[in-house]
Design a protein around this motif. Structure first.
Motif, mmCIF file in Angstrom:
data_model
loop_
_atom_site.group_PDB
_atom_site.id
_atom_site.type_symbol
_atom_site.label_atom_id
_atom_site.label_comp_id
_atom_site.label_asym_id
_atom_site.label_seq_id
_atom_site.Cartn_x
_atom_site.Cartn_y
_atom_site.Cartn_z
ATOM 1 N N ASN A 1 27.623 10.672 29.747
ATOM 2 C CA ASN A 1 26.164 10.729 29.784
ATOM 3 C C ASN A 1 25.560 9.365 29.479
ATOM 4 O O ASN A 1 24.612 8.923 30.145
ATOM 5 C CB ASN A 1 25.660 11.768 28.785
ATOM 6 N N SER B 1 26.006 7.091 32.410
ATOM 7 C CA SER B 1 25.059 7.427 33.470
ATOM 8 C C SER B 1 23.665 6.910 33.139
ATOM 9 O O SER B 1 22.987 6.295 33.980
ATOM 10 C CB SER B 1 25.023 8.940 33.674
ATOM 11 N N CYS C 1 28.173 3.566 36.722
ATOM 12 C CA CYS C 1 28.343 4.896 37.329
ATOM 13 C C CYS C 1 29.800 5.130 37.720
ATOM 14 O O CYS C 1 30.347 6.220 37.494
ATOM 15 C CB CYS C 1 27.444 5.032 38.546
ATOM 16 N N ALA D 1 31.849 5.959 34.772
ATOM 17 C CA ALA D 1 31.618 7.346 34.350
ATOM 18 C C ALA D 1 32.400 8.310 35.228
ATOM 19 O O ALA D 1 33.004 9.277 34.736
ATOM 20 C CB ALA D 1 30.129 7.667 34.399
ATOM 21 N N SER E 1 31.174 14.582 37.219
ATOM 22 C CA SER E 1 29.926 14.428 36.467
ATOM 23 C C SER E 1 28.743 14.405 37.430
ATOM 24 O O SER E 1 28.545 13.432 38.171
ATOM 25 C CB SER E 1 29.940 13.129 35.647
ATOM 26 N N ALA F 1 25.586 14.186 36.651
ATOM 27 C CA ALA F 1 24.628 13.156 36.243
ATOM 28 C C ALA F 1 25.031 11.796 36.791
ATOM 29 O O ALA F 1 24.195 11.043 37.305
ATOM 30 C CB ALA F 1 24.521 13.106 34.722
ATOM 31 N N ALA F 2 26.316 11.470 36.694
ATOM 32 C CA ALA F 2 26.782 10.166 37.181
ATOM 33 C C ALA F 2 26.686 10.074 38.694
ATOM 34 O O ALA F 2 26.331 9.028 39.248
ATOM 35 C CB ALA F 2 28.217 9.911 36.723
ATOM 36 N N THR G 1 23.001 9.578 39.527
ATOM 37 C CA THR G 1 22.586 8.213 39.191
ATOM 38 C C THR G 1 23.157 7.217 40.197
ATOM 39 O O THR G 1 22.455 6.313 40.666
ATOM 40 C CB THR G 1 23.045 7.850 37.769
ATOM 41 N N ARG G 2 24.426 7.395 40.544
ATOM 42 C CA ARG G 2 25.048 6.514 41.536
ATOM 43 C C ARG G 2 24.279 6.591 42.859
ATOM 44 O O ARG G 2 23.995 5.563 43.495
ATOM 45 C CB ARG G 2 26.509 6.929 41.750
#
Length: 829
Positions: free
Chosen positions: A207, A210, A229, A232, A239, A241-242, A245-246
């Motif tokens: 987290n 990210s 990212c 992560a 993940s 979230a990752a 974000t990526r």
């Protein structure tokens, strides 16, 4: 016997022999189902085992036996909280506090329940009571910070988290949430420091990695963001979230295909993850795969119908499809849920503006700035549409505010809007470059270092959204038709829908190849140009409405040119040349242009000598004009009208008896405002006549009812002036300081009427008055214009075609010699 058994059970429980303790309590209850301690203790075991419903049942029975037992009430409250039965948990807390108003645990738990209920203001007061009694409570300080963050009081939340970290420097929640609060405050460097500090404690915190990626993206450090990212995802490939974000980092880099793949991986892991679906829809919108985008947003809304972000993005997709009514309905649906959402209001304003509801759009943007005075885009939208409405209230104050916002870089304003204000050329370039940095990330070029070139015709591609019923489409048709096909192959790249018009059909036929790319993304279109071996790409839109300059940011052609549609610098490094002339863009302006200036010998403007004018000219009476009075005319769009020129026009009306001013009707609000401005200047508003929209040939024909076209500053008439001259209506202009304010002067020079070009507003007013009161002079000007229209360079499209082709060949020769682009002038035939 019961007491002895209970003590045995408690001992076993303390020793961790839970199953044996449980057996003892059950045996006690088998003998006496109303044994309080057995019910209470067995309820605790069930709670610890996560068997919450059983725990609740047992503890409820215990409370019935001893309603004022603090231990049983505390355990019941914990079970209710875990079950999500928050109202009942709150009631349990209140019962505990009634028993002991100083019970710090009860006070703390009550605050937690209030927070979980979303009653944040009450929760804040409750946590303050806890901290008043126990200032050292780390948990209370942490939860208080979370409540402040939920109330969007992020600065105070930071202070609470810092209080936690003073006592517990490795508190993971405080490190994470402090970073999140800094991020919401736009203090990204401090947020990054929080995440880095957290990662020292927990290097594998996915987290944190990210969130670190998000912060690095916001700092413009995209490579580092991607690395965070990827790290992560190495730890946890699933993940969500990752992955999201990526994808967002890739989207920021305009790598939408890769971003889409990342969002799709996230959605595959959890098909009900609304953020993954929302971002997938966004990427599909950027790729102009609108049907898939809308389907994705609908999937997300089926899961969470009240998600503002999804509604906003769905509205944006509809807006990009020119489905403005539907977009407006979606934005209204979002605002019903969150009336003061600034971003939704901003987009709603644009939907209204595109529906011609300018006054409502202005109200929407004023609300945006009242809610968020630092909104980067609303001030620019407001600036343009105030002009469209001829809303000149506090005009000088508003312009000063606009310039302050530009100077301290609070606002990112469309370059086209800035052209309508008195922004100097150096500032225009600076602000345009800033706008480009915000809107167009640097992308890899497609052109290799050395590109093989087979001998033959140069391949020229014209890019526009105006190959339809649009002034550019009408203007450029003959030029495209007349290009020398022995030396040039001409391609059309159109990113606007087919409107089924005659001019659209004519334009399609004029090209050797015509490519409709309205449903293709920018990179895909750039790849098309590259694959077609385009030698020179000519952008006809610049930074105007529906422009897509990002296509050329990939450098799909060795030479890239700006022409016709945008009368200013693009402020980018991927446009090599701008086609102009000596009047509109003297070479002393080169330092304020990112492109190299190319001078065509006459006027840069292109006309279509084949355009038709309706045979039947309406009577003045049918056009609401006086039969005998002098008709001043200005068929410019309303955003070009300024109070300074309007002052001049009203003085002319007062001095020329029976005269009227004939204007285009753009909106009811603009008409109302102009009538009010006339009245304020002592002129009867009935002397302003407004012409409704008309088909182009009829619009051209009705020009013949006017006597003199009055031009504007700082933005001249362009198409409007050319149209007027084509049908024999003289145009009076005042030479401006910049390209956009010198076009009419160039047109008049090329049609042989330089005497109608003035250098100051005083000279402009004096000449207008003389022309309006001297019928002989006016008649001589008309006769000269009629004669010159047949022979002047302005309407000799083939002459301009030869000059433009010469310019293209010179550009190509410069490139073939390996030289960088340079300014040059084309000699007249």
């Amino acid at each position: 016997m019961t007491a002895q058994s209970l003590e045995q059970g408690k001992t076993l429980h303390r020793q961790g022999r839970v199953a044996e303790a449980e057996a003892v309590y059950r045996s006690v209850l088998a003998r006496n189902p109303r044994e309080f301690d057995a019910l209470h203790l067995l309820g605790l075991i069930r709670y610890q085992q996560g068997r919450l419903s059983e725990a609740h049942a047992l503890l409820s029975q215990a409370i019935k036996l001893r309603p004022r037992s603090p231990q049983a009430l505390s355990a019941l409250m914990a079970a209710l909280l875990a079950l999500g039965r928050l109202d009942e948990a709150l009631a349990a807390c209140d019962r505990l506090i009634a028993i002991d108003p100083l019970d710090i645990d009860a006070l703390y738990n009550r605050a937690v329940v209030l927070s979980r209920l979303g009653w944040f203001a009450d929760a804040l007061l409750a946590f303050d009571k806890v901290l008043a009694r126990d200032r050292g409570s780390v948990d209370a300080s942490f939860e208080r910070g979370n409540v402040l963050a939920a109330l969007s009081r992020f600065g105070e939340a930071v202070t609470s988290y810092e209080a936690v970290l003073q006592k517990a420097p490795a508190h993971l929640g405080a490190l994470t949430n402090r970073g999140n609060a800094f991020a919401r405050l736009g203090r990204h460097a401090e947020a990054l420091a929080c995440y880095d500090r957290l990662l020292v404690v927990r290097p594998d915190d996915v987290n944190a990695l990210s969130n670190r990626g998000i912060t690095l993206k916001n700092l413009g450090r995209y490579d580092e963001a991607m690395a965070s990212c990827e790290r992560a995802l190495t730890i946890d490939p699933n993940s969500i979230a990752a992955l999201i974000t990526r994808g967002n980092v890739l989207a920021k880099l305009a790598r939408y295909e890769e971003a889409l793949a990342s969002f799709e991986r996230a959605a595959a892991i959890d098909p009900r993850d609304v953020d993954a679906l929302n971002n997938r829809g966004f990427a599909l919108t950027q790729l102009r795969r609108f049907a898939e985008a809308l389907a994705t947003f609908d999937r997300a809304l089926a899961i969470d119908p009240r998600n503002i972000g999804v509604l906003d993005n769905r509205g944006a997709a509809l807006f990009a499809m020119n489905r403005f009514e539907e977009a407006l309905a979606i934005f209204d649906r979002a605002l019903a849920l969150k009336p003061n959402d600034a971003e939704t209001l901003y987009h709603r304003g644009h939907a209204l503006a595109n529906l011609g509801r300018y006054d409502e759009a202005v109200i929407a943007w004023e609300r945006v700035l009242a809610i968020d005075p630092s909104h980067p885009h609303a001030l620019g939208a407001l600036a343009f549409y105030r002009l469209m409405l001829c809303d000149w209230r506090n005009a000088e104050e508003f312009e000063a505010k606009l310039k302050r916002a530009l100077d301290d870089e609070r606002a990112v304003i469309e370059p086209f809007t800035l052209l309508a204000y008195s922004i100097g050329p150096a500032d225009q370039l600076r602000h345009t470059r800033r706008f480009v940095r915000h809107r167009m990330p640097a992308v890899p070029h497609l052109v290799p270092a050395s590109r093989p070139r087979s001998p033959g015709r140069l391949r020229i591609a014209y890019l526009s959204s105006s190959f339809n019923r649009h002034p550019t489409g009408w203007q450029i048709a003959e030029l495209l038709e007349s290009h020398d096909r022995t030396r040039f192959e001409v391609l059309g790249i159109s990113y606007s829908p087919d409107d089924g018009s005659e001019i659209r059909a004519r334009l399609v036929k004029a090209f050797n190849q015509f490519h409709d790319v309205v449903l293709r993304g920018d990179r895909e279109v750039a790849q098309l140009l590259f694959d077609l071996d385009v030698d020179i790409a000519v952008d006809l839109k610049g930074h105007t409405e529906q422009a897509r300059p990002a296509i050329l940011s990939y450098r799909p052609a060795p030479i890239q040119v700006s022409y016709l549609g945008y009368t200013a610098t693009m402020g980018v490094d991927f446009i090599d040349y701008i086609l102009a002339d000596r009047v509109v863009l003297p070479l002393d302006q080169q330092e304020h242009y990112s492109e190299k200036i190319v001078h065509l010998p006459d006027c840069y403007w292109v006309n279509d000598s084949k355009r038709s004018v309706a045979d039947e000219v309406p009577s003045r009476g049918l056009a609401d004009l006086p039969e005998a009075g002098f008709v001043f005319c200005c068929f410019n769009n309303s955003y070009k009208l300024t109070p300074q020129l309007f002052d001049v026009w009203m003085r002319l009306l007062r001095q020329v008896e029976g005269s009227v001013l004939w204007l285009l009707q753009t909106s009811e609000a603009a008409t109302r405002n102009l009538c009010g401005e006339a009245n304020a200047r002592g002129v009867d508003p009935s002397r302003l006549v407004f012409a409704p929209k008309a088909e182009i040939s009829q619009h051209l024909a009705r020009h013949r009812l006017a006597d003199l076209f009055l031009d504007n500053l700082p933005v001249n008439a362009h198409t409007a002036a050319s149209d007027a001259l084509w049908v024999g209506l003289p145009v009076l202009t005042c030479m401006g300081e910049s390209f956009i304010g010198r076009v009419a002067a160039s047109l008049l020079g090329a049609v042989g009427l330089p005497e109608l070009v003035t250098r100051s507003l005083d000279e402009y007013e004096a000449l207008a008055l003389k022309l309006a009161t001297d019928p002989v002079l006016m008649a001589s000007i008309r006769q000269k214009l009629d004669a010159n229209c047949k022979t002047s360079p302005l309407f000799d499209t083939d002459r301009l075609r030869r000059h433009i082709e010469h310019a293209y060949m010179t550009m190509w020769d410069i490139a073939q010699r390996g030289e960088p682009p340079r300014s040059f002038a084309v000699d007249a035939d």
